[in-house]
Design an enzyme around this catalytic site. Structure first.
Site, PDB file in Angstrom:
ATOM      1  N   ASP A  29      60.092  33.399  59.455  1.00 41.87           N
ATOM      2  CA  ASP A  29      60.167  32.281  60.239  1.00 41.87           C
ATOM      3  C   ASP A  29      60.116  30.955  59.443  1.00 41.87           C
ATOM      4  O   ASP A  29      59.035  30.584  58.848  1.00 41.87           O
ATOM      5  CB  ASP A  29      58.926  32.326  61.229  1.00 41.87           C
ATOM      6  CG  ASP A  29      58.857  30.805  62.169  1.00 41.87           C
ATOM      7  OD1 ASP A  29      59.831  30.057  62.066  1.00 41.87           O
ATOM      8  OD2 ASP A  29      58.012  30.918  62.746  1.00 41.87           O
ATOM      9  N   LYS A  44      62.534  20.049  62.902  1.00 36.95           N
ATOM     10  CA  LYS A  44      61.738  19.561  61.916  1.00 36.95           C
ATOM     11  C   LYS A  44      62.644  19.100  60.797  1.00 36.95           C
ATOM     12  O   LYS A  44      62.556  17.687  60.698  1.00 36.95           O
ATOM     13  CB  LYS A  44      60.814  20.399  61.413  1.00 36.95           C
ATOM     14  CG  LYS A  44      59.789  21.023  62.422  1.00 36.95           C
ATOM     15  CD  LYS A  44      59.603  22.376  62.713  1.00 36.95           C
ATOM     16  CE  LYS A  44      58.726  22.804  63.652  1.00 36.95           C
ATOM     17  NZ  LYS A  44      57.744  21.988  64.383  1.00 36.95           N
ATOM     18  N   TRP A  94      51.236  30.114  63.845  1.00 38.88           N
ATOM     19  CA  TRP A  94      52.626  30.535  64.369  1.00 38.88           C
ATOM     20  C   TRP A  94      53.027  32.024  63.717  1.00 38.88           C
ATOM     21  O   TRP A  94      53.472  32.660  64.778  1.00 38.88           O
ATOM     22  CB  TRP A  94      53.740  29.542  63.585  1.00 38.88           C
ATOM     23  CG  TRP A  94      53.699  28.264  64.178  1.00 38.88           C
ATOM     24  CD1 TRP A  94      53.090  27.041  63.695  1.00 38.88           C
ATOM     25  CD2 TRP A  94      53.983  27.796  65.723  1.00 38.88           C
ATOM     26  NE1 TRP A  94      53.141  26.015  64.379  1.00 38.88           N
ATOM     27  CE2 TRP A  94      53.558  26.444  65.639  1.00 38.88           C
ATOM     28  CE3 TRP A  94      54.541  28.654  66.688  1.00 38.88           C
ATOM     29  CZ2 TRP A  94      53.908  26.051  66.987  1.00 38.88           C
ATOM     30  CZ3 TRP A  94      54.702  27.903  67.923  1.00 38.88           C
ATOM     31  CH2 TRP A  94      54.108  26.427  68.138  1.00 38.88           C
TER      32      TRP A  94
HETATM   33  N1  PMP Z   1      57.304  28.683  64.170  1.00 34.41           N
HETATM   34  C1  PMP Z   1      56.747  27.643  63.485  1.00 34.41           C
HETATM   35  C2  PMP Z   1      56.479  27.585  62.058  1.00 34.41           C
HETATM   36  C3  PMP Z   1      56.694  26.379  64.136  1.00 34.41           C
HETATM   37  O1  PMP Z   1      56.427  25.121  63.681  1.00 34.41           O
HETATM   38  C4  PMP Z   1      57.196  26.297  65.668  1.00 34.41           C
HETATM   39  C5  PMP Z   1      57.024  25.006  66.318  1.00 34.41           C
HETATM   40  N2  PMP Z   1      56.485  23.845  66.099  1.00 34.41           N
HETATM   41  C6  PMP Z   1      57.620  27.387  66.134  1.00 34.41           C
HETATM   42  C7  PMP Z   1      57.620  28.756  65.518  1.00 34.41           C
HETATM   43  C8  PMP Z   1      57.881  27.559  67.518  1.00 34.41           C
HETATM   44  O2  PMP Z   1      59.109  26.859  67.612  1.00 34.41           O
HETATM   45  P1  PMP Z   1      60.077  26.328  69.115  1.00 34.41           P
HETATM   46  O3  PMP Z   1      59.071  25.264  69.718  1.00 34.41           O
HETATM   47  O4  PMP Z   1      61.431  25.860  68.706  1.00 34.41           O
HETATM   48  O5  PMP Z   1      60.074  27.602  69.988  1.00 34.41           O
END
Ligand code: PMP
Length: 423
Positions: free
Chosen positions: A233, A257, A161
């Site tokens: 994030d 989450k 991520w």
């Molecule tokens: N950052 C993290 C740590 C994530 O776990 C996720 C999604 N699993 C995201 C960003 C992306 O999020 P989204 O699908 O809401 O764009």
């Protein structure tokens, strides 16, 4: 009730006996069974009583270990269900009414107030309810915080991520990798003095919990850039523990989450960082647009915000995030203990000091075929969505706030039983 059916129809139904809810788990029943215990079929298994630890996800017949969208508190879902058709006497559902009407106005204000209370968000920071997922914030952050694409920014790349965040930021800033865990397969985090920070960087970006690799910051690095800005994030550990918000310029998190359904992304932004977006910034990505309009510039994700509000109420009712963190630490503790006590049968590659309390990735030493079997048998035992992310394989148990202790107790009992049956 679905769970009663599951309890009497699965081959390993011994595992569906009511687990203990005490802090120190008993030796799981499965360990006292002979190696071929799976052939024993018990029909007289107690269905969960309202006061048993199986209430919650167990009442629905499954424990859902998904990484996100993920399990939500049953009490929240039931409240939403009760209010769905006629929201608090309005004769409409919250999905059907104006986002500028008094009912939704009260809901979004209460959600913000409760989130502020939970995280002790200081007045220096704005709370924004946004759309586009955390992925959109990968672009929005450099667009809002950098004067132009030549402004340097620093990224700790600790997993998939933060790598995605870094790659997106390269389009809107001169993004650099201040530390990368790639060579170590993203199983560790740096000592803070190993992060090569550029004093000219506009901000230092981290991902506080890598959902796929299962590494979690237990403390946060000091930004050494002149602007003193740390960005995180927090998508996968948001509201799982107390956080000193004042240390961050921006915190952002997709809700799906720990705090709600997908569709809403929460950003907590220091007020002095708002209003300086790059001229090319689309109006929807400019923090100022949303700050000036109390997150109501355009039609917001009303239902998602409402559910987040119910979750915030629930977290406050549990005693706040310090209490929630204790529960999370206990749940993760029994799972990691089981892995570590398995004599190498189960392997969690993550360095112990940075293991995530939210996402527990592990493999089986016996290989991918046994992992498949493990996941298939766990699914039959009503423990679902345990498959590791497609990029890394293996098994991943996501145990967010709403995963009951009973779900983790059942998983560890199953793991011991599986090992005994497949030595
Ligand atoms: N950052 C993290 C740590 C994530 O776990 C996720 C999604 N699993 C995201 C960003 C992306 O999020 P989204 O699908 O809401 O764009």
């Amino acid at each position: 009730m679905a769970s009663a059916t599951a309890a009497t129809s699965t081959p390993h139904s011994i595992l569906l006996q009511r687990p203990t809810s005490t802090a120190a788990p008993r030796t799981p029943t499965s360990l006292r069974l002979p190696a071929r215990a799976a052939k024993i079929s018990c029909t007289a298994v107690a269905a969960p009583s309202p006061s048993s630890p199986l209430t919650g996800a167990g009442e629905r017949g499954v424990y859902n270990f998904a990484a996100g969208p993920a399990t939500l508190p049953l009490s929240v879902l039931k409240k939403a269900q009760a209010e769905l058709v006629d929201y608090r006497g309005s004769g409409m559902s919250i999905m059907e009414m104006s986002h500028r009407g008094k009912e939704f106005d009260a809901a979004i204000k209460k959600a913000e107030a409760d989130l502020r209370a939970l995280l002790a968000v200081p007045d220096t920071h704005e709370v924004l309810f946004l759309q586009g997922g955390a992925t959109t914030q990968f672009a929005a952050v450099p667009l809002n915080l950098c004067a132009g694409p030549s402004d340097p920014t620093d990224f700790v790349v600790s997993g998939s991520w933060s790598d995605k965040a870094f790659k997106e930021a390269k389009k809107f800033s001169a993004a650099a990798v201040a530390w990368s865990g790639k060579d170590g397969k993203y199983t560790s985090l740096p000592p803070f003095d190993a992060i090569k920070q550029n004093p000219e960087a506009r901000f230092l970006h981290i991902c506080s919990n890598e959902t796929i690799h299962g590494v979690e910051f237990k403390d946060y690095p000091e930004p050494k850039n002149k602007s003193g800005i740390l960005v995180a994030d927090m998508s996968s550990n948001f509201c799982s523990k107390p956080v000193d918000v004042s240390r961050f310029g921006v915190i952002y998190a997709g809700a799906q989450k720990n705090v709600g359904p997908s569709g809403v992304t929460i950003a907590i932004v220091r007020k002095d960082l708002i209003g300086n977006a790059q001229p090319i910034t689309p109006v929807m990505l400019d923090f100022k647009t949303h700050a000036d309009n109390a997150s109501l510039y355009n039609t917001p994700p009303c239902f998602a915000i409402y559910i987040c509000g119910l979750v915030f109420e629930d977290l406050l009712a549990q005693g706040g995030l310090a209490e929630v963190e204790k529960k999370n630490a206990h749940k993760a503790g029994i799972l990691y203990d089981t892995i570590d006590a398995s004599g190498g049968y189960y392997i969690c590659p993550v360095e112990k000091s940075v293991r995530s309390l939210m996402n527990v990735p592990f493999t089986l030493a016996k290989g991918a075929d046994f992992e498949k079997q493990f996941i298939a048998e766990a699914t039959k035992e009503s423990m679902v969505q345990l498959k590791g992310h497609r990029s890394v394989g293996g098994v991943r148990a996501s145990i967010y706030n709403a995963m009951p202790l009973a779900g983790v107790e059942k998983l560890v009992a199953f793991m011991k039983d599986f090992q005994a049956r497949n030595p």
